[in-house]
Design a protein around this motif. Structure first.
Motif, PDB file in Angstrom:
ATOM      1  N   ALA A 130       0.794  -1.204  -0.017  1.00 45.87           N
ATOM      2  CA  ALA A 130      -0.009  -0.065  -0.107  1.00 45.87           C
ATOM      3  C   ALA A 130       0.820   1.304  -0.108  1.00 45.87           C
ATOM      4  O   ALA A 130       0.672   2.171  -0.812  1.00 45.87           O
ATOM      5  N   PHE A 131       2.219   1.242   0.580  1.00 49.35           N
ATOM      6  CA  PHE A 131       2.928   2.551   0.640  1.00 49.35           C
ATOM      7  C   PHE A 131       3.630   2.742  -0.568  1.00 49.35           C
ATOM      8  O   PHE A 131       3.457   3.754  -1.108  1.00 49.35           O
TER       9      PHE A 131
ATOM     10  N   ASP B 266       0.682   4.261  -2.876  1.00 53.07           N
ATOM     11  CA  ASP B 266       0.497   5.415  -2.302  1.00 53.07           C
ATOM     12  C   ASP B 266       1.331   6.669  -2.534  1.00 53.07           C
ATOM     13  O   ASP B 266       1.231   7.839  -2.983  1.00 53.07           O
TER      14      ASP B 266
ATOM     15  N   LEU C 240      -0.921   8.871  -7.705  1.00 46.95           N
ATOM     16  CA  LEU C 240      -2.244   8.989  -7.099  1.00 46.95           C
ATOM     17  C   LEU C 240      -2.649   7.546  -6.950  1.00 46.95           C
ATOM     18  O   LEU C 240      -2.740   6.967  -8.126  1.00 46.95           O
ATOM     19  N   SER C 241      -3.584   7.370  -5.888  1.00 45.44           N
ATOM     20  CA  SER C 241      -3.981   6.050  -5.980  1.00 45.44           C
ATOM     21  C   SER C 241      -5.288   6.050  -5.067  1.00 45.44           C
ATOM     22  O   SER C 241      -5.261   6.937  -4.084  1.00 45.44           O
ATOM     23  N   ASN C 242      -6.254   5.546  -5.302  1.00 43.33           N
ATOM     24  CA  ASN C 242      -7.370   5.088  -4.441  1.00 43.33           C
ATOM     25  C   ASN C 242      -7.293   3.690  -3.819  1.00 43.33           C
ATOM     26  O   ASN C 242      -7.141   2.669  -4.343  1.00 43.33           O
ATOM     27  N   ILE C 243      -7.349   3.523  -2.259  1.00 41.02           N
ATOM     28  CA  ILE C 243      -6.960   2.396  -1.678  1.00 41.02           C
ATOM     29  C   ILE C 243      -8.155   1.967  -0.791  1.00 41.02           C
ATOM     30  O   ILE C 243      -8.536   2.917   0.016  1.00 41.02           O
TER      31      ILE C 243
ATOM     32  N   ARG D 163      -9.294  -0.561   1.824  1.00 40.58           N
ATOM     33  CA  ARG D 163      -8.699  -1.716   2.643  1.00 40.58           C
ATOM     34  C   ARG D 163     -10.083  -2.460   3.032  1.00 40.58           C
ATOM     35  O   ARG D 163     -11.061  -1.841   3.288  1.00 40.58           O
TER      36      ARG D 163
ATOM     37  N   VAL E 290      -5.970  -1.376  -4.978  1.00 41.35           N
ATOM     38  CA  VAL E 290      -5.534  -0.117  -5.287  1.00 41.35           C
ATOM     39  C   VAL E 290      -6.023   0.104  -6.650  1.00 41.35           C
ATOM     40  O   VAL E 290      -6.082  -0.753  -7.578  1.00 41.35           O
TER      41      VAL E 290
ATOM     42  N   ARG F 188      -6.080   3.141  -9.842  1.00 39.15           N
ATOM     43  CA  ARG F 188      -5.413   4.386 -10.007  1.00 39.15           C
ATOM     44  C   ARG F 188      -6.500   5.187 -10.745  1.00 39.15           C
ATOM     45  O   ARG F 188      -7.501   5.029 -11.073  1.00 39.15           O
TER      46      ARG F 188
END
Length: 356
Positions: free
Chosen positions: A239-240, A243, A247-250, A252, A284, A286
């Protein structure tokens, strides 16, 4: 401990770092780390402040003595070799030019220090000045140059004596954005024309993506992921990494028995073949892989909170139910929703990446 990562392509290894570690008392500046850099490769050490990238660079050149591990250059252990005997060139953020010497004299200085013949010095300085497009400024002093020109002199002073490896520590950090982008192109050209092996430190993700053959992403004093810019951007392993690079939409969540991820924003289908370790994971997506409207069963709803026009794209930031932000990129010609408009954004399941 990080295993040695293979260098790109079929290049023979120029630099090998084996289990290199640096501790200051109870503080670990770099955990035991290993990597291999190929002949003529451009490797970027990328990461936030305190991630260990500058420490690793300093260990490679010998400015800092390692607590453990080895530095091998051209097959020879250089771990205890003094910095001035490692045949390594250094370029720093601050140009460190001699103010009382002309451009040509600054570039000639490392050759004179190495006792090269006058004819060779003249030839190499002339050739290097042409390589950095500064031949017409050879007799000027640093104070008479722009910031970009001074940085090119600093680069030329390093390239002129053809060191085995060139290390660059945030060399463009003092430049404005437009000049920085111009100098990125110059560095790529110099690398291509010289065939030099370069290890480059930056915290700027766009700079790393633009310059590198491979990126060594660092976090918390260790290597997080090593790969080509495309690999790290399109297939982040953590995830790091997702991120920090772009840019990312994460999202969990927890895996379900039917191959989905249950999150606070809904139940999302996982990419084919993806599995969650210990039942936990993060999807994740994009911004460019999101589109307005539901898609392939995966979608979220939100309210547009910001619209950012950036010329070649329009960036939409939507606020989800719990206040989290969702970022979309819309290309030219795509319909842009209004501020405060309710939208649904969807993605194809194979466009997402599952990370721990």
């Amino acid at each position: 401990m990080v295993a040695i990562q293979p260098h790109g392509g079929e290049r023979p290894p120029k630099l090998v770092v084996e289990e290199l570690c640096k501790r200051y008392g109870a503080t670990t500046a770099l955990e035991a780390s290993s990597l291999s850099v190929g002949e003529g490769e451009f490797l970027t050490l990328l990461g936030p402040s305190g991630s260990g990238k500058t420490t690793l660079l300093q260990l490679i050149c010998g400015l800092v003595e390692a607590s453990e591990g080895r530095v091998i250059i051209d097959g020879r252990d250089q771990s205890r070799t003094p910095v001035h005997q490692r045949d390594i060139g250094l370029v720093f953020q601050h140009y460190a030019l001699f103010p009382h010497l002309t451009v040509a004299e600054n570039i000639a200085f490392p050759l004179k220090m190495r006792g090269r013949a006058a004819a060779e010095i003249t030839r190499r300085v002339t050739d290097t000045l042409e390589m950095v497009h500064l031949g017409h400024l050879a007799q000027r002093f640093p104070r008479e140059l722009s910031g970009g020109q001074q940085q090119r002199v600093a680069l030329a002073r390093c390239f002129v004596y053809q060191p085995s490896i060139i290390l660059m520590d945030e060399p463009l950090g003092a430049l404005d954005k437009k000049l920085r982008e111009h100098m990125q192109i110059e560095i790529k050209r110099l690398h291509r024309e010289s065939g030099a092996t370069i290890v480059y430190v930056t915290h700027d993700q766009e700079e790393a993506l633009a310059l590198s053959d491979r990126i060594c992403l660092m976090n918390h004093a260790k290597i997080e992921q090593l790969g080509t810019p495309r690999e790290i951007y399109e297939r982040p392993r953590t995830a790091f990494a997702a991120d920090f690079i772009g840019l990312s939409n994460i999202f969990r969540g927890t895996a379900t028995a039917n191959g989905s991820l249950e999150t606070a924003h809904g139940l999302f289908a996982l990419p084919d073949g993806a599995r969650c370790d210990n039942g936990k994971g993060a999807l994740v997506i994009r911004p460019e892989h999101l589109h307005l409207g539901a898609g392939a069963g995966n979608s979220v709803a939100g309210t547009v909170s910001e619209i950012v026009y950036a010329g070649s794209e329009t960036r939409i930031i939507a606020k989800l139910g719990d206040g989290a932000a969702l970022v979309l990129r819309l290309g030219p010609g795509e319909t842009v929703p209004g501020l405060d408009e309710r939208i649904v954004a969807g993605w194809q399941r194979d466009k997402a990446v599952l990370v721990p």
